[in-house]
Motif scaffolding. Structure first.
Motif, PDB file in Angstrom:
ATOM      1  N   LEU A   1       0.828  -1.201   0.000  1.00  0.00           N
ATOM      2  CA  LEU A   1       0.000   0.000   0.000  1.00  0.00           C
ATOM      3  C   LEU A   1       0.866   1.255   0.000  1.00  0.00           C
ATOM      4  CD1 LEU A   1      -2.683  -1.059   2.638  1.00  0.00           C
ATOM      5  CD2 LEU A   1      -2.914  -1.084   0.141  1.00  0.00           C
ATOM      6  N   ALA A   2       0.230   2.364  -0.356  1.00  0.00           N
ATOM      7  CA  ALA A   2       0.891   3.665  -0.352  1.00  0.00           C
ATOM      8  C   ALA A   2      -0.032   4.693   0.288  1.00  0.00           C
ATOM      9  CB  ALA A   2       1.235   4.094  -1.773  1.00  0.00           C
ATOM     10  N   ALA A   3       0.562   5.661   0.979  1.00  0.00           N
ATOM     11  CA  ALA A   3      -0.178   6.783   1.562  1.00  0.00           C
ATOM     12  C   ALA A   3       0.333   8.064   0.911  1.00  0.00           C
ATOM     13  CB  ALA A   3       0.019   6.835   3.072  1.00  0.00           C
ATOM     14  N   VAL A   4      -0.596   8.891   0.427  1.00  0.00           N
ATOM     15  CA  VAL A   4      -0.242  10.129  -0.272  1.00  0.00           C
ATOM     16  C   VAL A   4      -0.986  11.288   0.383  1.00  0.00           C
ATOM     17  CG1 VAL A   4      -0.197  11.344  -2.487  1.00  0.00           C
ATOM     18  CG2 VAL A   4       0.014   8.839  -2.430  1.00  0.00           C
ATOM     19  N   ALA A   5      -0.242  12.299   0.848  1.00  0.00           N
ATOM     20  CA  ALA A   5      -0.834  13.501   1.442  1.00  0.00           C
ATOM     21  C   ALA A   5      -0.458  14.706   0.586  1.00  0.00           C
ATOM     22  CB  ALA A   5      -0.340  13.696   2.871  1.00  0.00           C
ATOM     23  N   ASN A   6      -1.431  15.576   0.322  1.00  0.00           N
ATOM     24  CA  ASN A   6      -1.203  16.723  -0.558  1.00  0.00           C
ATOM     25  C   ASN A   6      -1.797  17.990   0.041  1.00  0.00           C
ATOM     26  OD1 ASN A   6      -2.074  18.679  -2.802  1.00  0.00           O
ATOM     27  ND2 ASN A   6      -0.749  17.288  -3.926  1.00  0.00           N
ATOM     28  N   TRP A   7      -1.071  19.101  -0.139  1.00  0.00           N
ATOM     29  CA  TRP A   7      -1.572  20.426   0.249  1.00  0.00           C
ATOM     30  C   TRP A   7      -1.481  21.353  -0.955  1.00  0.00           C
ATOM     31  CZ3 TRP A   7       2.194  24.637   1.131  1.00  0.00           C
ATOM     32  CH2 TRP A   7       1.554  25.870   1.346  1.00  0.00           C
ATOM     33  N   ARG A   8      -2.591  22.012  -1.272  1.00  0.00           N
ATOM     34  CA  ARG A   8      -2.621  23.031  -2.316  1.00  0.00           C
ATOM     35  C   ARG A   8      -2.935  24.384  -1.681  1.00  0.00           C
ATOM     36  NH1 ARG A   8      -4.320  18.498  -4.991  1.00  0.00           N
ATOM     37  NH2 ARG A   8      -3.522  18.264  -7.116  1.00  0.00           N
ATOM     38  N   GLY A   9      -2.162  25.406  -2.079  1.00  0.00           N
ATOM     39  CA  GLY A   9      -2.364  26.726  -1.501  1.00  0.00           C
ATOM     40  C   GLY A   9      -2.328  27.824  -2.541  1.00  0.00           C
ATOM     41  N   LYS A  10      -3.029  28.934  -2.231  1.00  0.00           N
ATOM     42  CA  LYS A  10      -3.024  30.129  -3.078  1.00  0.00           C
ATOM     43  C   LYS A  10      -2.653  31.333  -2.227  1.00  0.00           C
ATOM     44  CE  LYS A  10      -6.603  28.636  -6.368  1.00  0.00           C
ATOM     45  NZ  LYS A  10      -7.921  28.976  -6.967  1.00  0.00           N
ATOM     46  N   PHE A  11      -1.765  32.175  -2.781  1.00  0.00           N
ATOM     47  CA  PHE A  11      -1.284  33.346  -2.057  1.00  0.00           C
ATOM     48  C   PHE A  11      -1.278  34.558  -2.990  1.00  0.00           C
ATOM     49  CE2 PHE A  11       0.675  29.489  -0.449  1.00  0.00           C
ATOM     50  CZ  PHE A  11       0.510  29.587   0.924  1.00  0.00           C
ATOM     51  N   PHE A  12      -1.358  35.751  -2.377  1.00  0.00           N
ATOM     52  CA  PHE A  12      -1.270  37.019  -3.113  1.00  0.00           C
ATOM     53  C   PHE A  12      -2.279  37.085  -4.255  1.00  0.00           C
ATOM     54  CE2 PHE A  12       3.112  35.746  -1.841  1.00  0.00           C
ATOM     55  CZ  PHE A  12       3.222  36.589  -0.741  1.00  0.00           C
ATOM     56  N   GLY A  13      -3.521  36.756  -3.917  1.00  0.00           N
ATOM     57  CA  GLY A  13      -4.575  36.829  -4.918  1.00  0.00           C
ATOM     58  C   GLY A  13      -4.430  35.837  -6.046  1.00  0.00           C
ATOM     59  N   GLY A  14      -3.767  34.718  -5.793  1.00  0.00           N
ATOM     60  CA  GLY A  14      -3.595  33.687  -6.809  1.00  0.00           C
ATOM     61  C   GLY A  14      -2.361  33.858  -7.667  1.00  0.00           C
ATOM     62  N   LYS A  15      -1.539  34.880  -7.398  1.00  0.00           N
ATOM     63  CA  LYS A  15      -0.323  35.070  -8.186  1.00  0.00           C
ATOM     64  C   LYS A  15       0.735  34.012  -7.874  1.00  0.00           C
ATOM     65  CE  LYS A  15      -0.885  40.048  -8.876  1.00  0.00           C
ATOM     66  NZ  LYS A  15      -0.298  41.397  -8.680  1.00  0.00           N
ATOM     67  N   PHE A  16       0.684  33.450  -6.685  1.00  0.00           N
ATOM     68  CA  PHE A  16       1.592  32.367  -6.314  1.00  0.00           C
ATOM     69  C   PHE A  16       0.769  31.215  -5.777  1.00  0.00           C
ATOM     70  CE2 PHE A  16       4.338  30.429  -2.886  1.00  0.00           C
ATOM     71  CZ  PHE A  16       5.122  29.702  -3.760  1.00  0.00           C
ATOM     72  N   GLU A  17       0.973  30.014  -6.364  1.00  0.00           N
ATOM     73  CA  GLU A  17       0.225  28.828  -5.952  1.00  0.00           C
ATOM     74  C   GLU A  17       1.205  27.689  -5.693  1.00  0.00           C
ATOM     75  OE1 GLU A  17      -3.244  27.898  -8.387  1.00  0.00           O
ATOM     76  OE2 GLU A  17      -2.998  29.856  -9.365  1.00  0.00           O
ATOM     77  N   THR A  18       0.784  26.768  -4.841  1.00  0.00           N
ATOM     78  CA  THR A  18       1.613  25.613  -4.515  1.00  0.00           C
ATOM     79  C   THR A  18       0.794  24.333  -4.581  1.00  0.00           C
ATOM     80  OG1 THR A  18       1.121  25.782  -2.144  1.00  0.00           O
ATOM     81  CG2 THR A  18       3.073  26.962  -2.959  1.00  0.00           C
ATOM     82  N   THR A  19       1.462  23.242  -4.864  1.00  0.00           N
ATOM     83  CA  THR A  19       0.898  21.909  -4.676  1.00  0.00           C
ATOM     84  C   THR A  19       2.037  21.006  -4.207  1.00  0.00           C
ATOM     85  OG1 THR A  19      -0.116  19.973  -5.760  1.00  0.00           O
ATOM     86  CG2 THR A  19       1.084  21.513  -7.198  1.00  0.00           C
TER      87      THR A  19
END
Length: 399
Positions: free
Chosen positions: A215-233
């Motif tokens: 089995l595998a476990a996958v954790a993810n965080w998505r974020g938006k900053f500065f009105g969407g000008k900088f995003e992360t995944t």
């Protein structure tokens, strides 16, 4: 034509699958719907059954010219991508998505019992406005934008995504915060599509036994900053590949937007107790007949897009991947065995405002560098490849 669409609808009707909010849109880009003024092929009286269903042919076709070490090999027309997709809502809180790839041999995995040609087959159930659960064959929710793109838009993948099992059977949960700027997901998946015996065969190391819980476990965080000008995944994954052989995988995706310019940067790190990707194992195969143990893959991927005019888009992708073997029995050897490089300049022309159809001209240059130790110990040699492509990209929304 009506019979053709009816056939597609009947084909999709028995699909049973489950998935997350972001998974409904991951790896997709359907373009704009056609104008409501166009007369529908399917009568209005029948549309109540279909108004929440999309049927898409994800397509990329081109005339490709291939090169090795600067020498021309062959040129021909090629269907690089053709994936049939059906997705939509079948209940107020239940959604489905199915995608089948016609450019891969339909061989069922003997661990998950579903064809590897099937990318996606899942249902998503909304528990609340911001929380949902999913079950079925899912996109593993890796961080990074390279894997988030629709596959038709990636002319060549970097090594990790190219060789990994990216579509796996399992279950997941996703939650989006009230402000909509951050979402979190967690998946439990099969660690691969095949059993340990089929995956490694005669290359399975004699000192490692298969796990009872692959089995595998996958954790993810998505974020938006500065009105969407900088995003992360960003994501972290743990894979139980075999007894005493695990994998830790970190993928960090970053997106910067400034007017007409968009820049993506992905960093990926895989620490594998048993060489799941197989790149290191292929390098040492002349001297070591088993799958390598304790290998590391470290990658960088950058993609920049600049919209010159509404119809012309310029792209440049640069990538590299480093391959290391920490379990080398030679105490004087450097862990690093090789590095691959890639550069893909691309011009896209988009003639229609109301249809996501792009004609493109691109050249993919790849270089594979081996360390002097790898060359002397395993007989490998540096080489380069090239691919000149002229074609079109289109997620054809036919319904």
């Amino acid at each position: 034509m009506k019979k053709f669409y009816l056939y597609l609808i009947l084909l999709a009707s028995p699909i049973i699958a489950l998935g997350q909010a972001n998974l409904m849109e991951k790896q997709t880009n359907e373009g704009n719907h056609l104008s409501d003024s166009i007369e529908p092929i399917i009568p209005i009286s029948k549309q109540s059954l279909l108004r929440d269903i999309d049927v898409i042919f994800n397509s990329r076709m081109a005339y490709n010219s291939y090169f090795t070490d600067g020498n021309h090999d062959i040129s021909h027309f090629n269907v690089d991508q053709l994936r049939f997709e059906v997705k939509g809502k079948i209940h107020d809180k239940v959604y489905f998505r199915f995608r089948n790839r016609y450019t891969r041999e339909p061989v069922p995995g003997n661990l998950d019992n579903i064809s590897r040609a099937v990318d996606l087959a899942f249902l998503r159930i909304d528990l609340s406005k911001r929380t949902n659960i999913s079950f079925g064959k899912l996109c593993a929710d890796w961080g990074g934008y390279e894997f988030d793109f629709n596959p038709i838009d990636i002319l060549t993948y970097n090594d990790v995504i190219e060789y990994a099992d990216n579509f796996l059977v399992g279950a997941g949960v996703s939650h989006t915060l009230e402000n909509g700027n951050h979402s979190f997901s967690f998946q439990v998946l099969n660690s691969r599509t095949k059993t340990y015996e089929e995956q490694y065969g005669t290359t399975a190391p004699p000192n490692i036994n298969p796990s009872e819980f692959p089995l595998a476990a996958v954790a993810n965080w998505r974020g938006k900053f500065f009105g969407g000008k900088f995003e992360t995944t960003y994501s972290y994954s743990f894979f139980n590949e075999a007894q005493g052989a695990h994998m830790n995988y970190i993928a960090l995706g970053n997106k910067f937007t400034a007017n007409r310019l968009v820049v993506y940067y992905d960093f990926q790190y895989r620490n594998e107790g048993l060489d799941r990707l197989g790149i290191v194992s292929s390098i040492i195969s002349s001297q070591y007949p088993y799958a390598a143990q304790k290998v590391t893959y470290l990658e960088n991927w950058i993609r920049a897009e600049y919209l010159v005019t509404p119809k012309i888009n310029l792209l440049l992708t640069a990538m590299n991947s480093n391959h290391s073997w920490r379990d080398n029995p030679d105490p004087n050897a450097n862990e690093k065995l090789s590095t691959s490089w890639g550069l893909i300049p691309t011009i896209q022309y988009m003639p229609f405002k109301d249809l996501n159809l792009k004609f493109y001209l691109a050249y993919t240059a790849r270089k594979y560098d081996y360390t002097s130790y790898a060359e002397s110990a395993f007989g490998v040699k540096d080489y380069t490849t090239g691919l000149l492509a002229v074609g079109f990209i289109a997620p054809l929304l036919v319904l």
